[in-house]
Design a protein around this motif. Structure first.
Motif, mmCIF file in Angstrom:
data_model
loop_
_atom_site.group_PDB
_atom_site.id
_atom_site.type_symbol
_atom_site.label_atom_id
_atom_site.label_comp_id
_atom_site.label_asym_id
_atom_site.label_seq_id
_atom_site.Cartn_x
_atom_site.Cartn_y
_atom_site.Cartn_z
ATOM 1 N N PRO A 1 -3.456 -2.053 8.049
ATOM 2 C CA PRO A 1 -2.714 -3.271 8.394
ATOM 3 C C PRO A 1 -3.405 -4.008 9.544
ATOM 4 O O PRO A 1 -4.014 -3.386 10.404
ATOM 5 N N ASN B 1 -5.556 -9.884 1.867
ATOM 6 C CA ASN B 1 -4.283 -10.444 2.300
ATOM 7 C C ASN B 1 -3.408 -9.433 3.029
ATOM 8 O O ASN B 1 -2.863 -9.698 4.095
ATOM 9 N N GLU B 2 -3.277 -8.237 2.423
ATOM 10 C CA GLU B 2 -2.350 -7.247 2.978
ATOM 11 C C GLU B 2 -2.914 -6.509 4.188
ATOM 12 O O GLU B 2 -2.183 -5.932 4.993
ATOM 13 N N LEU C 1 -1.964 1.386 4.144
ATOM 14 C CA LEU C 1 -1.036 0.867 3.149
ATOM 15 C C LEU C 1 -1.453 1.379 1.770
ATOM 16 O O LEU C 1 -2.613 1.715 1.566
#
Ligand SMILES: Nc1nc2c(ncn2[C@@H]2O[C@H](COP(=O)(O)OP(=O)(O)OP(=O)(O)O)[C@@H](O)[C@H]2O)c(=O)[nH]1
Ligand SMILES: [Mg+2]
Length: 504
Positions: free
Chosen positions: A457, A480-481, A502
């Protein structure tokens, strides 16, 4: 340190002890007269004689020369070489004239580094050194002539000279005689800066000095008609002089024990430092090589730092660590080590094992050679001869680097390239070849053990920079994430990443 002070006090009291001076003067007197019996009937004349001699000796003592040098040896560090004549013996059975000359030139460089002015250098060709005076008494007298003509005060012999030969040579030439080992020890003593380095050098000096104090006993023996050394060692050989030697020995042994203890206590600190480098997962590259080959210059060039570079032997005496970055930003370190030299005193090999240990602990070894040296391969051999004694060094990848190619012509360069096809050819001065070397060294750095592939992240961006700094990055993508990371890292960093990552 209180113990050190006590030691110094002891030393001072030895040097200032009047009774000792008297004793010593008697010894000199003995020597002059030739036998003990004659001395006894000399009376006042002898008294005046030694008073006069004592005065002279004091003067000599100031400059660190003359027959009283044995006292100066207790204060070994203060022996300073001034104007020197170099003397070497070579045998065509063992080496060529060129090699003998090269060795003497190196001795001259050592002497200059020690602060001496080299007035002359002579080589004698003989099968083996003369048992008594190293170069034979006739040649010794010739050298005495050279010494007088050049107003020199010291002879440096290009060998490890046994005390008896040194003493005999001094008797003939009337000046201070030192050997190669003493010169190297002297340089180390002048240059060591860290506490540990200083302690190690002092220990090495004392180790060197201890057996040589016997040279004194030897001279006592000769005064008693040459028979005192053996079974007949009566009054003449066991006088106050002998007691003095014992005292010196005891002081020195005490000091050596203290130094060993101190050095042993310093070792853990070094371990800790090295340990913390390793804990951070830093790869290390040890740069070894002959003294003056350009190790420090090369590291400066590779890392952009400005370490001490000097055209003198042993400019670097304490291990220095420089940070560097790979082209991908991964941090690693270069370890600069003390330079090697032919006939490195064994006492120092032991003392400087710590520097070599750094090399043992490294992941890559860069072995720097001076390409402009007349016989670079002999330097490589000299370095390897020392390194091969260290077991764990065997498996470490080693890169041979010929430096100073700006100083050689293209023919020589071609010849060297043919002789050493795997080596790298660079100039730390001009920067030539540095890029290629840099890339190769980086490719040899070990990959950290754990491979991770994760999406980190953005809030944990610090982990990404850690990966860049301490890991080997295979891929980084900003998605994006979060940040997609594929890299080799150590286990601590890997678990930190997996904790926050993630789902992919
Ligand atoms: N011409 C030329 N001189 C160089 C080069 N690299 C180093 N030197 C010179 O060689 C001398 C020794 O360089 P250092 O880097 O101190 O050598 P070192 O191997 O670290 O020596 P020690 O620490 O004494 O063992 C210095 O005078 C440097 O300027 C080079 O590539 N070309
Ligand atoms: Mg250096």
């Amino acid at each position: 340190m209180a113990e050190t002070e006590i030691f110094n006090e002891n030393r001072k009291s030895i040097l200032n002890d009047d009774s000792f001076l008297t004793e010593h003067s008697e010894v000199l007197l003995d020597k002059n007269v030739g036998n003990v019996a004659a001395q006894k009937v000399q009376g006042l004349e002898g008294q005046l004689d030694w008073e006069e001699r004592e005065g002279r000796n004091k003067l000599r003592h100031v400059t660190g020369l003359g027959e009283l040098h044995d006292i100066t040896e207790v204060e070994y560090r203060k022996v300073r070489l001034e104007r020197v004549v170099l003397v070497g013996v070579w045998s065509s059975r063992e080496i060529t004239l060129n090699q003998a000359e090269e060795s003497l030139r190196e001795l001259a460089a050592l002497a200059r580094t020690a602060g001496a002015e080299v007035m002359d250098g002579v080589l004698q060709h003989r099968l083996k050194p003369d048992a008594a005076t190293y170069i034979g008494s006739g040649k010794a007298r010739e050298v005495a002539g050279i010494v007088a003509a050049t107003e020199s005060d010291t002879i440096i012999v290009d060998a490890d000279l046994p005390p008896s030969q040194r003493r005999a040579l001094e008797d003939v030439t009337k000046v201070h005689v030192v050997d190669r080992t003493a010169v190297i020890l002297d340089i180390f003593a002048q240059h060591a800066t860290s506490r540990e380095g200083k302690a190690q050098v002092e220990l090495a000096q004392m180790e060197y000095m201890l057996p040589r104090l016997r040279g004194w006993g030897g001279s006592l023996s000769r005064q008693a008609g040459g028979q005192a050394a053996g079974q007949n060692g009566g009054i003449g050989s066991r006088g106050p002089g002998e007691t003095k030697i014992e005292l010196d020995r005891r002081v020195i042994r005490t000091r050596m024990a203290l130094l060993r203890k101190q050095i042993a206590q310093m070792a853990p600190a070094r371990e800790v430092k090295r340990g913390s480098r390793h804990r951070q997962g830093l790869a290390t590259v040890a740069v070894v090589g002959y003294t003056n080959a350009g190790k420090s210059s090369l590291i400066n060039r590779l890392t952009g730092s400005s370490e001490l570079v000097e055209n003198a032997l042993f400019a670097t005496l304490d291990t220095a660590v420089r940070g560097a970055k790979t082209s991908q930003g991964r941090a690693f370190t270069y370890v600069d080590t003390v330079g090697f030299v032919r006939k490195l005193p064994t006492q120092l090999i032991e003392a400087f094992k710590s520097t070599l240990e750094e090399a043992v602990q490294s992941h890559v070894i860069v072995h720097v050679v001076d390409a402009s040296h007349p016989d670079p391969f002999s330097q490589i051999d000299a370095v390897n001869a020392v390194l091969k004694d260290i077991d764990s060094i065997a498996g470490i990848p080693t890169v041979i680097v010929f430096n100073k190619i700006d100083c050689i012509d293209s023919q020589t360069l071609e010849r060297l390239k043919n002789l050493a096809p795997d080596a790298f050819f660079v100039s730390a001065a001009t920067g030539e070849g540095i890029g290629k070397l840099n890339a190769h060294v980086q490719s040899l750095l070990p990959k950290p053990p754990v491979e991770v592939e994760a999406i980190v992240p953005y809030v944990n961006g610090n982990l990404v920079s850690k990966v860049r700094e301490f890991g080997q990055v295979d891929a980084i993508e900003y998605r994006n994430e979060g940040v997609y990371v594929k890299a080799h890292v150590d286990s601590a960093l890997a678990s930190a990443i997996l904790n926050v990552s993630l789902p992919m």
